[in-house]
Design a protein around this motif. Structure first.
Motif, PDB file in Angstrom:
ATOM      1  N   ALA A  36     -57.616  -9.144 -26.278  1.00  0.00           N
ATOM      2  CA  ALA A  36     -58.027 -10.526 -26.539  1.00  0.00           C
ATOM      3  C   ALA A  36     -56.814 -11.441 -26.651  1.00  0.00           C
ATOM      4  O   ALA A  36     -56.806 -12.543 -26.083  1.00  0.00           O
ATOM      5  N   GLU A  37     -55.777 -10.970 -27.342  1.00  0.00           N
ATOM      6  CA  GLU A  37     -54.560 -11.779 -27.477  1.00  0.00           C
ATOM      7  C   GLU A  37     -53.885 -11.971 -26.119  1.00  0.00           C
ATOM      8  O   GLU A  37     -53.418 -13.062 -25.801  1.00  0.00           O
ATOM      9  N   ALA A  38     -53.855 -10.925 -25.306  1.00  0.00           N
ATOM     10  CA  ALA A  38     -53.189 -11.001 -24.003  1.00  0.00           C
ATOM     11  C   ALA A  38     -53.954 -11.879 -23.014  1.00  0.00           C
ATOM     12  O   ALA A  38     -53.344 -12.520 -22.162  1.00  0.00           O
ATOM     13  N   HIS A  39     -55.274 -11.919 -23.142  1.00  0.00           N
ATOM     14  CA  HIS A  39     -56.097 -12.654 -22.173  1.00  0.00           C
ATOM     15  C   HIS A  39     -56.630 -13.972 -22.700  1.00  0.00           C
ATOM     16  O   HIS A  39     -57.273 -14.713 -21.963  1.00  0.00           O
ATOM     17  N   ARG A  41     -59.025 -14.547 -24.799  1.00  0.00           N
ATOM     18  CA  ARG A  41     -60.474 -14.586 -25.010  1.00  0.00           C
ATOM     19  C   ARG A  41     -60.903 -13.291 -25.679  1.00  0.00           C
ATOM     20  O   ARG A  41     -60.210 -12.280 -25.586  1.00  0.00           O
ATOM     21  N   PRO A  42     -62.041 -13.301 -26.359  1.00  0.00           N
ATOM     22  CA  PRO A  42     -62.519 -12.073 -27.001  1.00  0.00           C
ATOM     23  C   PRO A  42     -62.832 -10.983 -25.972  1.00  0.00           C
ATOM     24  O   PRO A  42     -63.235 -11.279 -24.848  1.00  0.00           O
ATOM     25  N   PHE A  43     -62.629  -9.743 -26.357  1.00  0.00           N
ATOM     26  CA  PHE A  43     -62.953  -8.590 -25.525  1.00  0.00           C
ATOM     27  C   PHE A  43     -63.886  -7.678 -26.305  1.00  0.00           C
ATOM     28  O   PHE A  43     -63.699  -7.457 -27.499  1.00  0.00           O
ATOM     29  N   THR A  44     -64.891  -7.135 -25.623  1.00  0.00           N
ATOM     30  CA  THR A  44     -65.768  -6.129 -26.188  1.00  0.00           C
ATOM     31  C   THR A  44     -65.518  -4.813 -25.450  1.00  0.00           C
ATOM     32  O   THR A  44     -64.857  -4.806 -24.394  1.00  0.00           O
ATOM     33  N   ALA A  45     -66.065  -3.736 -25.971  1.00  0.00           N
ATOM     34  CA  ALA A  45     -65.943  -2.446 -25.281  1.00  0.00           C
ATOM     35  C   ALA A  45     -66.578  -2.537 -23.896  1.00  0.00           C
ATOM     36  O   ALA A  45     -66.063  -1.965 -22.926  1.00  0.00           O
ATOM     37  N   ALA A  46     -67.687  -3.266 -23.780  1.00  0.00           N
ATOM     38  CA  ALA A  46     -68.334  -3.446 -22.477  1.00  0.00           C
ATOM     39  C   ALA A  46     -67.415  -4.194 -21.509  1.00  0.00           C
ATOM     40  O   ALA A  46     -67.368  -3.871 -20.317  1.00  0.00           O
ATOM     41  N   ASP A  47     -66.684  -5.194 -22.005  1.00  0.00           N
ATOM     42  CA  ASP A  47     -65.719  -5.920 -21.166  1.00  0.00           C
ATOM     43  C   ASP A  47     -64.647  -4.974 -20.642  1.00  0.00           C
ATOM     44  O   ASP A  47     -64.251  -5.046 -19.476  1.00  0.00           O
ATOM     45  N   VAL A  48     -64.152  -4.090 -21.520  1.00  0.00           N
ATOM     46  CA  VAL A  48     -63.112  -3.138 -21.127  1.00  0.00           C
ATOM     47  C   VAL A  48     -63.651  -2.187 -20.064  1.00  0.00           C
ATOM     48  O   VAL A  48     -63.003  -1.940 -19.046  1.00  0.00           O
ATOM     49  N   ALA A  49     -64.855  -1.668 -20.277  1.00  0.00           N
ATOM     50  CA  ALA A  49     -65.460  -0.744 -19.318  1.00  0.00           C
ATOM     51  C   ALA A  49     -65.652  -1.426 -17.961  1.00  0.00           C
ATOM     52  O   ALA A  49     -65.344  -0.850 -16.908  1.00  0.00           O
ATOM     53  N   ARG A  50     -66.128  -2.655 -17.974  1.00  0.00           N
ATOM     54  CA  ARG A  50     -66.360  -3.398 -16.742  1.00  0.00           C
ATOM     55  C   ARG A  50     -65.033  -3.679 -16.026  1.00  0.00           C
ATOM     56  O   ARG A  50     -64.906  -3.485 -14.813  1.00  0.00           O
ATOM     57  N   ALA A  51     -64.026  -4.105 -16.771  1.00  0.00           N
ATOM     58  CA  ALA A  51     -62.718  -4.404 -16.178  1.00  0.00           C
ATOM     59  C   ALA A  51     -62.076  -3.141 -15.613  1.00  0.00           C
ATOM     60  O   ALA A  51     -61.474  -3.166 -14.537  1.00  0.00           O
ATOM     61  N   ALA A  52     -62.213  -2.021 -16.323  1.00  0.00           N
ATOM     62  CA  ALA A  52     -61.661  -0.763 -15.828  1.00  0.00           C
ATOM     63  C   ALA A  52     -62.385  -0.332 -14.558  1.00  0.00           C
ATOM     64  O   ALA A  52     -61.750   0.130 -13.593  1.00  0.00           O
ATOM     65  N   ASP A  54     -63.719  -2.259 -12.436  1.00  0.00           N
ATOM     66  CA  ASP A  54     -63.274  -3.193 -11.391  1.00  0.00           C
ATOM     67  C   ASP A  54     -61.807  -3.013 -11.054  1.00  0.00           C
ATOM     68  O   ASP A  54     -61.248  -3.794 -10.287  1.00  0.00           O
ATOM     69  N   ASP A  55     -61.157  -2.010 -11.657  1.00  0.00           N
ATOM     70  CA  ASP A  55     -59.741  -1.691 -11.419  1.00  0.00           C
ATOM     71  C   ASP A  55     -58.813  -2.848 -11.798  1.00  0.00           C
ATOM     72  O   ASP A  55     -57.815  -3.099 -11.133  1.00  0.00           O
ATOM     73  N   ASP A  56     -59.158  -3.551 -12.889  1.00  0.00           N
ATOM     74  CA  ASP A  56     -58.299  -4.606 -13.425  1.00  0.00           C
ATOM     75  C   ASP A  56     -57.036  -3.928 -13.961  1.00  0.00           C
ATOM     76  O   ASP A  56     -57.080  -3.221 -14.979  1.00  0.00           O
ATOM     77  N   GLN A  57     -55.924  -4.116 -13.287  1.00  0.00           N
ATOM     78  CA  GLN A  57     -54.703  -3.387 -13.608  1.00  0.00           C
ATOM     79  C   GLN A  57     -54.158  -3.713 -14.994  1.00  0.00           C
ATOM     80  O   GLN A  57     -53.537  -2.850 -15.624  1.00  0.00           O
ATOM     81  N   ASP A  58     -54.383  -4.911 -15.498  1.00  0.00           N
ATOM     82  CA  ASP A  58     -53.956  -5.237 -16.861  1.00  0.00           C
ATOM     83  C   ASP A  58     -54.710  -4.375 -17.873  1.00  0.00           C
ATOM     84  O   ASP A  58     -54.119  -3.817 -18.797  1.00  0.00           O
ATOM     85  N   VAL A  59     -56.008  -4.259 -17.685  1.00  0.00           N
ATOM     86  CA  VAL A  59     -56.830  -3.480 -18.614  1.00  0.00           C
ATOM     87  C   VAL A  59     -56.560  -1.987 -18.430  1.00  0.00           C
ATOM     88  O   VAL A  59     -56.421  -1.260 -19.421  1.00  0.00           O
ATOM     89  N   VAL A  60     -56.470  -1.533 -17.191  1.00  0.00           N
ATOM     90  CA  VAL A  60     -56.169  -0.118 -16.938  1.00  0.00           C
ATOM     91  C   VAL A  60     -54.820   0.243 -17.561  1.00  0.00           C
ATOM     92  O   VAL A  60     -54.677   1.273 -18.219  1.00  0.00           O
ATOM     93  N   GLY A  61     -53.836  -0.621 -17.401  1.00  0.00           N
ATOM     94  CA  GLY A  61     -52.521  -0.391 -17.997  1.00  0.00           C
ATOM     95  C   GLY A  61     -52.586  -0.339 -19.512  1.00  0.00           C
ATOM     96  O   GLY A  61     -51.934   0.495 -20.151  1.00  0.00           O
ATOM     97  N   ALA A  62     -53.390  -1.215 -20.107  1.00  0.00           N
ATOM     98  CA  ALA A  62     -53.552  -1.211 -21.563  1.00  0.00           C
ATOM     99  C   ALA A  62     -54.212   0.085 -22.024  1.00  0.00           C
ATOM    100  O   ALA A  62     -53.814   0.665 -23.041  1.00  0.00           O
ATOM    101  N   LEU A  63     -55.197   0.558 -21.280  1.00  0.00           N
ATOM    102  CA  LEU A  63     -55.865   1.816 -21.629  1.00  0.00           C
ATOM    103  C   LEU A  63     -54.915   3.006 -21.512  1.00  0.00           C
ATOM    104  O   LEU A  63     -54.906   3.884 -22.372  1.00  0.00           O
ATOM    105  N   VAL A  64     -54.116   3.019 -20.461  1.00  0.00           N
ATOM    106  CA  VAL A  64     -53.145   4.107 -20.286  1.00  0.00           C
ATOM    107  C   VAL A  64     -52.126   4.083 -21.423  1.00  0.00           C
ATOM    108  O   VAL A  64     -51.827   5.113 -22.031  1.00  0.00           O
ATOM    109  N   GLY A  65     -51.598   2.913 -21.732  1.00  0.00           N
ATOM    110  CA  GLY A  65     -50.642   2.788 -22.835  1.00  0.00           C
ATOM    111  C   GLY A  65     -51.261   3.189 -24.157  1.00  0.00           C
ATOM    112  O   GLY A  65     -50.631   3.880 -24.968  1.00  0.00           O
ATOM    113  N   PHE A  66     -52.497   2.785 -24.389  1.00  0.00           N
ATOM    114  CA  PHE A  66     -53.222   3.148 -25.606  1.00  0.00           C
ATOM    115  C   PHE A  66     -53.375   4.660 -25.693  1.00  0.00           C
ATOM    116  O   PHE A  66     -53.137   5.263 -26.738  1.00  0.00           O
ATOM    117  N   GLY A  67     -53.749   5.287 -24.583  1.00  0.00           N
ATOM    118  CA  GLY A  67     -53.921   6.738 -24.561  1.00  0.00           C
ATOM    119  C   GLY A  67     -52.625   7.479 -24.830  1.00  0.00           C
ATOM    120  O   GLY A  67     -52.602   8.451 -25.602  1.00  0.00           O
TER     121      GLY A  67
END
Length: 85
Positions: A36-39, A41-52, A54-67
């Motif tokens: 949410a801070e990076a974009h 706007r608010p983010f929900t888990a559904a937003d993350v799933a949808r962005a992932a 859709d291969d949104d590289q910002d979100v995929v990168g955040a998920l990889v870093g988080f993992g």
């Protein structure tokens, strides 16, 4: 509390009064807050799933870093609990 393991001095303030506690940095709410801070706007888990999906590289990168960060923290906990592991 147990979430204080692995605190960092520059992390977000926790309800326990410390900074950078595990649950403040390595939790789903922490991931959603960071996205949410990076974009801007608010983010929900559904937003993350949808962005992932859709291969949104910002979100995929955040998920990889988080993992990776979560894995490091869990490995630290294993070594703390069983140094011979």
């Amino acid at each position: 509390g147990p979430g204080a393991a692995g605190q960092t001095d520059d992390g977000p303030l926790c309800h326990c009064g410390a900074q950078g506690c595990f649950w403040q940095e390595q939790s789903v709410p922490a991931l959603l807050r960071a996205l949410a801070e990076a974009h801007g706007r608010p983010f929900t888990a559904a937003d993350v799933a949808r962005a992932a999906a859709d291969d949104d590289q910002d979100v995929v990168g955040a998920l990889v870093g988080f993992g990776h960060a979560l894995g490091r923290r869990l490995a630290d906990a294993v070594v703390l609990l069983d140094p011979e592991a």
